[in-house]
Design a protein around this motif. Structure first.
Motif: not given
Length: 373
Positions: A180-188
């Motif tokens: 995930p991104d650094s904010d914990g959100v999975l955007r891949a």
């Protein structure tokens, strides 16, 4: 970012009119899009992608500790990947080197017997061969049967190797995830092929401690643990959690194929374990036992020990037993009492903390004798 279709994607929260105009003068064709093409959009709306979050890394640490070493496959672009051999000492170092939003797959360690690894090559088909040389350098190559001989010769000096089929469903990693991104959100925009462990993880995310579930007993292990299928996941029940009442074997309480209702005691996301309790949904009979202090009953002797005898105090197969200490046995009975003899006893103590019942034969003889309660 360059997408798989060779388009270049740029994102900005600022006006881009000048940039758009310059792009057009270069003979390119910019086009506005409302959403990032890298937003995760699974083919199946019900699919839950596993993120490489704290639970993932905790499980990876546990897996490495259990297996001593595993391989982490890092896919960071189409047909581009790196392999990392993980040990207890380098997990965090490797973690810091991973490409953002990369797809991760955890595989068992390579075979140190390279000949055995080579023997696993199929007669034909597409495979990925991974090997580690004497310097610890890890290399992988996707080949088919026309290249097997050439690649095999390269493995002559390898100290470990492995073969992974490229066909879906044939060889599966231990578990997978996406960073995930650094904010914990999975955007891949990756969608991994779920492994059994990934499916278990998705199911465990729906459970909580204290939840009541229904399942089917699948196995009663020789070491006493009962396994229960709860929606395709195998949970477990330890001996003390089967019943408040005494029993000799789990099969005295449950049987294979039986449907049971139990309470979830914990949800262990690292070991992927769910302990259940059947007795949590049963009434605890011990407070009622405590109310019987002073009561006199007649029961059979079930066991003789050096410090006294045990007496069954209820007329049922799963009856509780109490201890009559040698000092609480009438002198005339101490040397002649046998298993099966009926003995008149009095409740003199019930230890709720240690689940013990203390009886007295001597005191019962001086009291009015009642029958079975």
């Amino acid at each position: 970012m360059v997408g798989w279709d060779q388009y270049l994607y740029l994102g900005s929260n600022l006006p881009c009119e000048t940039a758009l105009a310059r792009t057009r003068t270069l003979g390119l064709f910019p086009e506005r899009i409302d959403a990032s093409p890298y937003d995760f959009a699974p083919d199946d709306a019900a699919y839950v992608q596993r993120p490489a979050d704290a639970d993932f890394w905790a499980r990876l640490h546990w897996t490495v500790s259990s297996h001593r070493a595993v391989f982490l496959e890092e896919v960071f672009a189409a047909n581009a990947s790196r392999w990392h051999r993980l040990t207890r000492n380098n997990i965090e170092t490797v973690r810091g080197q991973l490409a953002p939003r990369s797809q991760l797959a955890v595989w068992p360690d390579l075979l140190t017997d390279v000949d055995t690894a080579v023997a696993a090559l199929p007669g034909e088909g597409l495979v990925e061969i991974v090997w580690e040389d004497e310097d610890g350098q890890i290399t992988s190559m996707v080949v088919d049967e026309t290249q097997f001989a050439a690649v095999t010769s390269q493995l002559a000096g390898a100290r470990a190797a492995g073969v992974v089929s490229m066909y879906a469903g044939e060889d599966l990693p231990l578990f997978t995830a996406v960073l995930p991104d650094s904010d914990g959100v999975l955007r891949a925009r990756w969608q991994t092929e779920p492994t059994p462990s990934d499916r278990d993880w998705a199911f465990l995310k729906t459970l909580r401690r204290g939840q009541v579930v229904t399942g089917t007993v699948t196995t009663i292990a020789s070491f006493g643990v009962t396994f229960v299928d709860i929606g395709g996941f195998t949970a477990m029940t330890n001996l003390p959690e089967l019943s408040w009442r005494p029993f000799d074997h789990p099969s005295d309480v449950v049987s294979v194929g039986q449907e049971v209702t139990a309470e979830i005691l914990d949800v262990d996301m690292v070991r992927e374990r769910v302990p259940l309790s059947l007795r949590a949904l049963q009434e605890d009979p011990w407070p009622q036992m405590a109310q019987r202090i002073g009561q006199v009953v007649i029961g059979p002797v079930t066991k003789i020990v050096p410090f006294g005898v045990f007496v069954r105090i209820e007329d049922r197969e799963d009856s509780f037993q109490g201890l009559v200490h040698t000092s609480e046995l009438d002198e005339s009975s101490r040397d002649v009492v046998e298993v099966g003899n009926a003995l008149t006893v009095k409740f003199i103590d019930v230890d709720l903390a240690r689940r013990r019942i203390v009886l007295s034969h001597v005191q019962a003889l001086t009291s009015t004798t009642d029958g079975w309660p």
